[in-house]
Write a protein that holds these residues in place. Sequence first.
Motif, PDB file in Angstrom:
ATOM      1  N   GLY A 125       0.784  -1.231   0.000  1.00  0.00           N
ATOM      2  CA  GLY A 125       0.000   0.000   0.000  1.00  0.00           C
ATOM      3  C   GLY A 125       0.810   1.272   0.000  1.00  0.00           C
ATOM      4  O   GLY A 125       0.239   2.363  -0.120  1.00  0.00           O
ATOM      5  N   ALA A 126       2.143   1.179   0.137  1.00  0.00           N
ATOM      6  CA  ALA A 126       2.968   2.391   0.128  1.00  0.00           C
ATOM      7  C   ALA A 126       3.096   2.903  -1.302  1.00  0.00           C
ATOM      8  O   ALA A 126       3.613   2.189  -2.165  1.00  0.00           O
ATOM      9  N   PRO A 127       2.633   4.106  -1.603  1.00  0.00           N
ATOM     10  CA  PRO A 127       2.738   4.602  -2.975  1.00  0.00           C
ATOM     11  C   PRO A 127       4.198   4.823  -3.386  1.00  0.00           C
ATOM     12  O   PRO A 127       5.007   5.291  -2.585  1.00  0.00           O
ATOM     13  N   LEU A 128       4.523   4.440  -4.607  1.00  0.00           N
ATOM     14  CA  LEU A 128       5.869   4.665  -5.132  1.00  0.00           C
ATOM     15  C   LEU A 128       5.919   6.073  -5.705  1.00  0.00           C
ATOM     16  O   LEU A 128       5.222   6.388  -6.678  1.00  0.00           O
ATOM     17  N   ARG A 129       6.728   6.928  -5.110  1.00  0.00           N
ATOM     18  CA  ARG A 129       6.742   8.341  -5.471  1.00  0.00           C
ATOM     19  C   ARG A 129       7.617   8.647  -6.679  1.00  0.00           C
ATOM     20  O   ARG A 129       7.263   9.476  -7.517  1.00  0.00           O
ATOM     21  N   THR A 130       8.769   8.017  -6.778  1.00  0.00           N
ATOM     22  CA  THR A 130       9.670   8.301  -7.894  1.00  0.00           C
ATOM     23  C   THR A 130      10.710   7.210  -8.011  1.00  0.00           C
ATOM     24  O   THR A 130      10.930   6.428  -7.075  1.00  0.00           O
ATOM     25  N   VAL A 131      11.364   7.141  -9.168  1.00  0.00           N
ATOM     26  CA  VAL A 131      12.444   6.187  -9.426  1.00  0.00           C
ATOM     27  C   VAL A 131      13.625   6.966 -10.002  1.00  0.00           C
ATOM     28  O   VAL A 131      13.443   7.790 -10.907  1.00  0.00           O
ATOM     29  N   VAL A 132      14.804   6.729  -9.470  1.00  0.00           N
ATOM     30  CA  VAL A 132      16.033   7.298 -10.033  1.00  0.00           C
ATOM     31  C   VAL A 132      16.883   6.151 -10.557  1.00  0.00           C
ATOM     32  O   VAL A 132      17.156   5.189  -9.838  1.00  0.00           O
ATOM     33  N   VAL A 133      17.285   6.247 -11.819  1.00  0.00           N
ATOM     34  CA  VAL A 133      18.092   5.217 -12.465  1.00  0.00           C
ATOM     35  C   VAL A 133      19.459   5.805 -12.787  1.00  0.00           C
ATOM     36  O   VAL A 133      19.562   6.809 -13.509  1.00  0.00           O
ATOM     37  N   ALA A 134      20.508   5.206 -12.241  1.00  0.00           N
ATOM     38  CA  ALA A 134      21.879   5.649 -12.512  1.00  0.00           C
ATOM     39  C   ALA A 134      22.409   4.901 -13.734  1.00  0.00           C
ATOM     40  O   ALA A 134      22.393   3.674 -13.769  1.00  0.00           O
ATOM     41  N   VAL A 135      22.849   5.664 -14.728  1.00  0.00           N
ATOM     42  CA  VAL A 135      23.337   5.088 -15.980  1.00  0.00           C
ATOM     43  C   VAL A 135      24.719   5.653 -16.289  1.00  0.00           C
ATOM     44  O   VAL A 135      25.105   6.710 -15.794  1.00  0.00           O
ATOM     45  N   GLY A 136      25.449   4.954 -17.135  1.00  0.00           N
ATOM     46  CA  GLY A 136      26.797   5.374 -17.473  1.00  0.00           C
ATOM     47  C   GLY A 136      26.855   6.276 -18.679  1.00  0.00           C
ATOM     48  O   GLY A 136      27.794   6.209 -19.469  1.00  0.00           O
TER      49      GLY A 136
END
Length: 377
Positions: free
Chosen positions: A125-136
């Motif tokens: 039930g915890a809403p996912l607020r954002t995603v950060v993806v580290a790329v090269g």
Amino acid sequence: MAEAPRLTESASAVFAVLAEAGSATRPQLASLAGLSKPTVSSAVAELESARLAAHSGTASGGTGRSAAVYGLGPAAGAVLAVDLGPALTRVRGCALDGTLLAQATGTRQEAADVVREALVALPDGAPLRTVVVAVGDVTAREKEGARMRPATAKAGPAFDAMAVALPPGVPVHLENNVNCAALAELHEGAARGRHTFGYLRIGVGIGLGIVVGGQVLRGANGAAGELARLPYPWDDGREPRHEALEEYIGARSLLRRAAEAWQDEDGPCPRTAEQLFALAQEGRPAAREVIGRHATDVGRLAAAVTAVLDPGLIVLGGSTGADPQVLPGVRAELARLSWPTEVVSSTVGDLGTVVGAARLAVSRGVQTVTEAAGAKD
């Protein structure tokens, strides 16, 4: 993705400081937010009503009276950080106060499964607020309202495969992996307490994370610190080639030079950088000679960084740069070519990128909750 409730400006401010503090009493929140106690009481009630804050215990005061302690509520949600590395994918899920909720690791090809594993471990039930993806890659950005979003990025098929595992509608932000690792060193690693430094990563590739005044310097094109683009070689009769410096100083060339220098009496030639450094640690002359030359090359690169930035501190990271055997040679060559600059090895290691990405994700997650401030005044 669940929409963040619209908050008054004071509730937004209190939520931000509560996320930073992790837990606090109302008097502490008033002090941290610079608000009056009645205003904070009203803001806390608003946050409790929206399930963004919750009573988490009591604390005894100096007068013997107890005060209610508050933490983030279940509706505050969570964020996801993904390190999409060249070999491994590392994922962390965190609450908006930075608490680690989930983590998973797998190969780059397993990126989607690794993300799913972390998502399943987040609280129900915890809403996912954002995603950060580290790329090269370089991640140029353009401003869109109050939120920064990726404008261009070449994350490749692994990113596309991973993206299908993410819930629809969740903001996804790309960040350069070296910049993420620099943030980890700033907050949790070798650069704690230092607001200006350079994080020099040496591995298969090379890169520089530049921190000035406690902030990562990204540049006009998001390409600040792309050391692979330094002209090399630069000499009479030789033309610089595209990313030739990275080709020369990277781990693949290090192993190639080891193979060229290796003699039959030295035993089996190392096939990986880890094997090469292990042999040097054992005292094998051929391995130590190759590592010594590598340290000198890295020291010259550090001198170039120092000449431009004068950072005061350089943190060495990456699969070959962070090894303690490199440190003395880098220090010696930098001292020979430039003015005094402190050089230390990374202390966050391989986890640096995902740790830094998680910090960014938490910051952006808090922003998604607070950016509607003032809409309910």
